[in-house]
Design a protein around this motif. Structure first.
Motif, PDB file in Angstrom:
ATOM      1  N   ILE A  32       0.811  -1.224   0.000  1.00  0.00           N
ATOM      2  CA  ILE A  32       0.000   0.000   0.000  1.00  0.00           C
ATOM      3  C   ILE A  32       0.839   1.267   0.000  1.00  0.00           C
ATOM      4  N   ASP A  33       2.037   1.209   0.539  1.00  0.00           N
ATOM      5  CA  ASP A  33       2.908   2.381   0.546  1.00  0.00           C
ATOM      6  C   ASP A  33       3.413   2.743  -0.848  1.00  0.00           C
ATOM      7  N   GLU A  34       3.288   1.831  -1.797  1.00  0.00           N
ATOM      8  CA  GLU A  34       3.754   2.055  -3.157  1.00  0.00           C
ATOM      9  C   GLU A  34       2.620   2.323  -4.137  1.00  0.00           C
ATOM     10  N   ARG A  35       1.392   2.381  -3.649  1.00  0.00           N
ATOM     11  CA  ARG A  35       0.229   2.538  -4.525  1.00  0.00           C
ATOM     12  C   ARG A  35      -0.150   4.000  -4.726  1.00  0.00           C
ATOM     13  N   GLU A  36      -0.657   4.274  -5.912  1.00  0.00           N
ATOM     14  CA  GLU A  36      -1.274   5.569  -6.173  1.00  0.00           C
ATOM     15  C   GLU A  36      -2.774   5.404  -5.931  1.00  0.00           C
ATOM     16  N   TYR A  37      -3.421   6.476  -5.549  1.00  0.00           N
ATOM     17  CA  TYR A  37      -4.884   6.518  -5.374  1.00  0.00           C
ATOM     18  C   TYR A  37      -5.381   5.581  -4.268  1.00  0.00           C
ATOM     19  N   TYR A  38      -4.555   5.361  -3.265  1.00  0.00           N
ATOM     20  CA  TYR A  38      -4.936   4.523  -2.122  1.00  0.00           C
ATOM     21  C   TYR A  38      -5.173   5.416  -0.920  1.00  0.00           C
ATOM     22  N   ARG A  40      -5.532   5.207   3.021  1.00  0.00           N
ATOM     23  CA  ARG A  40      -5.317   4.326   4.170  1.00  0.00           C
ATOM     24  C   ARG A  40      -6.591   4.302   5.032  1.00  0.00           C
ATOM     25  N   GLY A  41      -7.002   3.120   5.393  1.00  0.00           N
ATOM     26  CA  GLY A  41      -8.203   2.949   6.202  1.00  0.00           C
ATOM     27  C   GLY A  41      -9.474   2.796   5.381  1.00  0.00           C
ATOM     28  N   CYS A  42      -9.373   3.084   4.086  1.00  0.00           N
ATOM     29  CA  CYS A  42     -10.535   2.957   3.185  1.00  0.00           C
ATOM     30  C   CYS A  42     -10.271   1.916   2.107  1.00  0.00           C
ATOM     31  N   GLY A  43      -9.216   2.147   1.335  1.00  0.00           N
ATOM     32  CA  GLY A  43      -8.882   1.194   0.286  1.00  0.00           C
ATOM     33  C   GLY A  43      -8.471   1.851  -1.006  1.00  0.00           C
ATOM     34  N   GLN A  44      -8.469   1.037  -2.051  1.00  0.00           N
ATOM     35  CA  GLN A  44      -7.989   1.454  -3.370  1.00  0.00           C
ATOM     36  C   GLN A  44      -9.092   2.143  -4.162  1.00  0.00           C
ATOM     37  N   LEU A  45      -8.720   3.226  -4.817  1.00  0.00           N
ATOM     38  CA  LEU A  45      -9.622   3.939  -5.716  1.00  0.00           C
ATOM     39  C   LEU A  45      -9.038   3.938  -7.120  1.00  0.00           C
ATOM     40  N   CYS A  46      -9.892   4.088  -8.122  1.00  0.00           N
ATOM     41  CA  CYS A  46      -9.412   4.302  -9.482  1.00  0.00           C
ATOM     42  C   CYS A  46      -9.045   5.788  -9.590  1.00  0.00           C
ATOM     43  N   PRO A  47      -8.278   6.185 -10.598  1.00  0.00           N
ATOM     44  CA  PRO A  47      -7.878   7.596 -10.716  1.00  0.00           C
ATOM     45  C   PRO A  47      -9.068   8.560 -10.762  1.00  0.00           C
ATOM     46  N   GLU A  48     -10.129   8.198 -11.484  1.00  0.00           N
ATOM     47  CA  GLU A  48     -11.293   9.081 -11.609  1.00  0.00           C
ATOM     48  C   GLU A  48     -11.995   9.297 -10.267  1.00  0.00           C
ATOM     49  N   CYS A  49     -12.232   8.235  -9.543  1.00  0.00           N
ATOM     50  CA  CYS A  49     -12.897   8.363  -8.237  1.00  0.00           C
ATOM     51  C   CYS A  49     -12.010   9.095  -7.242  1.00  0.00           C
ATOM     52  N   ARG A  51      -9.881  11.470  -7.936  1.00  0.00           N
ATOM     53  CA  ARG A  51      -9.975  12.900  -8.255  1.00  0.00           C
ATOM     54  C   ARG A  51     -11.299  13.490  -7.768  1.00  0.00           C
ATOM     55  N   LYS A  52     -12.386  12.745  -7.938  1.00  0.00           N
ATOM     56  CA  LYS A  52     -13.695  13.227  -7.476  1.00  0.00           C
ATOM     57  C   LYS A  52     -13.706  13.425  -5.962  1.00  0.00           C
ATOM     58  N   ILE A  53     -13.116  12.495  -5.243  1.00  0.00           N
ATOM     59  CA  ILE A  53     -13.119  12.542  -3.783  1.00  0.00           C
ATOM     60  C   ILE A  53     -12.158  13.599  -3.256  1.00  0.00           C
ATOM     61  N   SER A  54     -11.007  13.721  -3.879  1.00  0.00           N
ATOM     62  CA  SER A  54      -9.993  14.636  -3.358  1.00  0.00           C
ATOM     63  C   SER A  54     -10.125  16.059  -3.880  1.00  0.00           C
TER      64      SER A  54
END
Length: 64
Positions: A32-38, A40-49, A51-54
């Protein structure tokens, strides 16, 4: 006769976006420390989601 829903190798290998449920390009084995769009405490997102959330919400900019 039993019916079992087996996931395909691609579904077992790649993470699913926690928001839209689409398959991401992130391997499940990626730390998880090497992932983009992750998140912590929630999980993995796709790039589009991600961007919408952040993306900051425009509410309140006009003083209303």
């Amino acid at each position: 006769m039993s019916c079992s829903l087996k996931k395909t190798p691609a579904e077992e290998t790649y993470e699913e976006c926690i928001s839209c449920k689409e398959q991401t390009a992130v391997l499940k084995a990626t730390p998880i420390d090497e992932r983009e769009y992750y998140i912590r405490g929630c999980g993995q997102l796709c790039p589009e989601c991600y961007r919408k959330i952040s993306k900051p919400d425009n509410a309140g900019k006009d003083g209303k």
